[in-house]
Design a protein around this motif. Structure first.
Motif, PDB file in Angstrom:
ATOM      1  N   PHE B  25    -118.724 -17.927  26.576  1.00  0.00           N
ATOM      2  CA  PHE B  25    -118.805 -18.141  28.023  1.00  0.00           C
ATOM      3  C   PHE B  25    -118.446 -16.885  28.816  1.00  0.00           C
ATOM      4  N   ALA B  26    -118.432 -15.742  28.152  1.00  0.00           N
ATOM      5  CA  ALA B  26    -118.136 -14.477  28.842  1.00  0.00           C
ATOM      6  C   ALA B  26    -119.341 -13.553  28.703  1.00  0.00           C
ATOM      7  N   LYS B  27    -119.690 -12.910  29.805  1.00  0.00           N
ATOM      8  CA  LYS B  27    -120.830 -12.003  29.773  1.00  0.00           C
ATOM      9  C   LYS B  27    -120.387 -10.620  30.225  1.00  0.00           C
ATOM     10  N   TYR B  28    -120.855  -9.636  29.502  1.00  0.00           N
ATOM     11  CA  TYR B  28    -120.580  -8.255  29.928  1.00  0.00           C
ATOM     12  C   TYR B  28    -121.625  -7.861  30.959  1.00  0.00           C
ATOM     13  N   ILE B  29    -121.158  -7.392  32.120  1.00  0.00           N
ATOM     14  CA  ILE B  29    -122.096  -6.899  33.131  1.00  0.00           C
ATOM     15  C   ILE B  29    -121.618  -5.528  33.580  1.00  0.00           C
ATOM     16  N   PRO B  30    -122.524  -4.715  34.136  1.00  0.00           N
ATOM     17  CA  PRO B  30    -122.116  -3.363  34.517  1.00  0.00           C
ATOM     18  C   PRO B  30    -121.006  -3.404  35.566  1.00  0.00           C
ATOM     19  N   GLY B  31    -120.094  -2.456  35.480  1.00  0.00           N
ATOM     20  CA  GLY B  31    -119.013  -2.367  36.463  1.00  0.00           C
ATOM     21  C   GLY B  31    -117.653  -2.425  35.799  1.00  0.00           C
ATOM     22  N   GLU B  32    -116.631  -2.084  36.586  1.00  0.00           N
ATOM     23  CA  GLU B  32    -115.260  -2.016  36.082  1.00  0.00           C
ATOM     24  C   GLU B  32    -114.414  -3.128  36.699  1.00  0.00           C
ATOM     25  N   GLY B  33    -113.304  -3.407  36.086  1.00  0.00           N
ATOM     26  CA  GLY B  33    -112.302  -4.307  36.668  1.00  0.00           C
ATOM     27  C   GLY B  33    -112.664  -5.774  36.553  1.00  0.00           C
ATOM     28  N   LEU B  34    -112.015  -6.564  37.428  1.00  0.00           N
ATOM     29  CA  LEU B  34    -112.206  -8.013  37.383  1.00  0.00           C
ATOM     30  C   LEU B  34    -113.419  -8.422  38.212  1.00  0.00           C
ATOM     31  N   ASP B  35    -113.815  -9.650  38.058  1.00  0.00           N
ATOM     32  CA  ASP B  35    -114.948 -10.196  38.808  1.00  0.00           C
ATOM     33  C   ASP B  35    -114.473 -10.472  40.244  1.00  0.00           C
ATOM     34  N   ALA B  38    -115.726 -13.594  42.249  1.00  0.00           N
ATOM     35  CA  ALA B  38    -115.096 -14.870  41.892  1.00  0.00           C
ATOM     36  C   ALA B  38    -113.693 -14.958  42.493  1.00  0.00           C
ATOM     37  N   LEU B  39    -112.969 -13.823  42.418  1.00  0.00           N
ATOM     38  CA  LEU B  39    -111.611 -13.814  42.972  1.00  0.00           C
ATOM     39  C   LEU B  39    -111.630 -14.051  44.476  1.00  0.00           C
ATOM     40  N   ARG B  41    -113.881 -15.606  46.238  1.00  0.00           N
ATOM     41  CA  ARG B  41    -114.222 -17.012  46.527  1.00  0.00           C
ATOM     42  C   ARG B  41    -112.984 -17.901  46.365  1.00  0.00           C
TER      43      ARG B  41
END
Lengths: 185, 181
Positions: B25-35, B38-39, B41
């Motif tokens: 249920f985790a996907k790697y997407i480009p970028g650093e740090g936390l999502d 989502a935070l 929201r």
């Protein structure tokens, strides 16, 4: 960056305080979770755990009937329920080191001290999703490896869809390993 | 081979890789740090609740006072303190979220006191009541944080008195608080 697919995860929140349950549920929905179940004490929490089979349990410590520590111990009974490996995040007002150790020894996966924040809860969830730890079973303990920095990945990925049987490695006592090594040399 | 040597070779623990793996249920997407999306929201959703926090805080303090009044002394066992302890503990954990960190610190001191004394006989209800009165007062006067000099003095007094009455392990082992258990 890692994005968690919260919409596919099922949470169970157990806390005797309705305000705290509402706050946790609000945060989880904010992250994108659809399925959040709630229970207000350890006994109904265990019942809900069996009924809903959550992917992650978030529990308070101090609760009536039986508390979060007792609940964790009951969940961590191999063979007694469908998922004794479920990640358990303990969300509590207790902050003393001795309490953290007690929670760890009952099989709790992550410890989060109140006051709660969106970021702190997210980080705990991220940790249990992305860095699962292997489980250790001894005569007196069954739960996540209590040493920090261990990872569940031990070789090629063979389980694509989850489910199936646990991979078990039996380890002889370190003392005996050393002793037999000395005998062999 | 003796029985002893035979048993010594038996495994003393098992390492188990759980059959369920949430990494699906985790996907790697480009970028650093936390999502951050989502935070944000989640933070906005929490902010939308803030209008309730005053009433919720009042409700928690009322519950504390009610549980204190329900304690008819002398009580027979330590268990009789459980509901009152849980009410104090709830305030300790939630007052800061509701915007009253000073009340949370007072409740924290009260919980540490109850953790350290021997219940039911070793507790001073006078000292317990001093905490409750202080919490009721900070809510009534809308004292939020310790930038208020009276709140600071009150916290210091209660903290010092608690250390004298009942030194707590919490005095010396401030939490790692959060993280891997």
């Amino acid at each position: 960056m890692i994005r968690i697919e919260f919409n596919k995860l099922r949470f169970l929140v157990i806390d005797d305080n309705a305000h705290m349950r509402r706050i946790v549920r609000t945060l989880l929905h904010g992250y994108g979770t659809r399925e959040v179940y709630e229970a207000e004490d350890g006994a109904s929490g265990l019942e809900a755990f069996t009924a809903y089979q959550p992917d992650i349990v978030i529990t308070d410590w101090a609760m009536p009937i039986f508390d979060g520590i007792e609940l964790a111990s009951m969940i961590r009974q191999p063979g007694s329920n469908q998922n004794p490996y479920v990640p358990i995040i303990m969300l509590t007002g207790h902050s003393e080191k001795s309490r953290v150790i007690r929670a760890r020894d009952s099989g709790v996966t992550e410890f989060l001290c109140k006051p709660i924040s969106a970021k702190a809860l997210y980080q705990r969830i991220l940790s249990v999703v992305v860095n699962p730890r292997p489980f250790i079973k001894t005569k007196t303990y069954f739960g996540p490896d209590r040493r920090r920095g261990t990872s569940a990945h031990m070789g090629p990925e063979r389980r694509k869809d989850g489910g199936g049987a646990a991979e078990i490695t039996k380890i002889e006592p370190l003392y005996d390993k050393i002793k037999s090594g000395l005998r062999g040399s | 081979m003796t029985a002893d040597r035979k048993s010594a070779k038996e495994p003393d623990h098992e390492v188990i890789v759980p059959p369920t793996d949430l990494r699906a249920f985790a996907k790697y997407i480009p970028g650093e740090g936390l999502d951050e999306a989502a935070l944000e929201r989640a933070e906005q959703a929490l902010q939308a609740l803030e209008g309730n926090f005053g009433a919720w805080m009042q409700h928690e303090v009322d519950a504390l006072v009610t549980e204190r009044e329900a304690l008819r002394l002398p009580v027979a066992s330590a268990r009789a303190f459980d509901p009152f302890y849980r009410a104090s503990h709830d305030l300790r954990g939630q007052a800061a979220t509701f915007g009253y960190p000073v009340a949370g610190e007072i409740a924290d001191n009260l919980c540490n006191y109850m953790d350290a004394v021997s219940l039911p006989d070793g507790i001073s209800m006078e000292f317990v009541d001093a905490h409750i009165n202080a919490i009721v007062a900070v809510l009534r006067e809308d004292v939020r944080d310790s930038s208020n000099p009276i709140a600071r003095a009150l916290l210091w007094e209660l903290g010092e008195a608690r250390k004298r009455f009942a030194p707590s392990p919490a005095d010396g082992d401030d939490a790692e608080a959060s993280g891997q258990a």
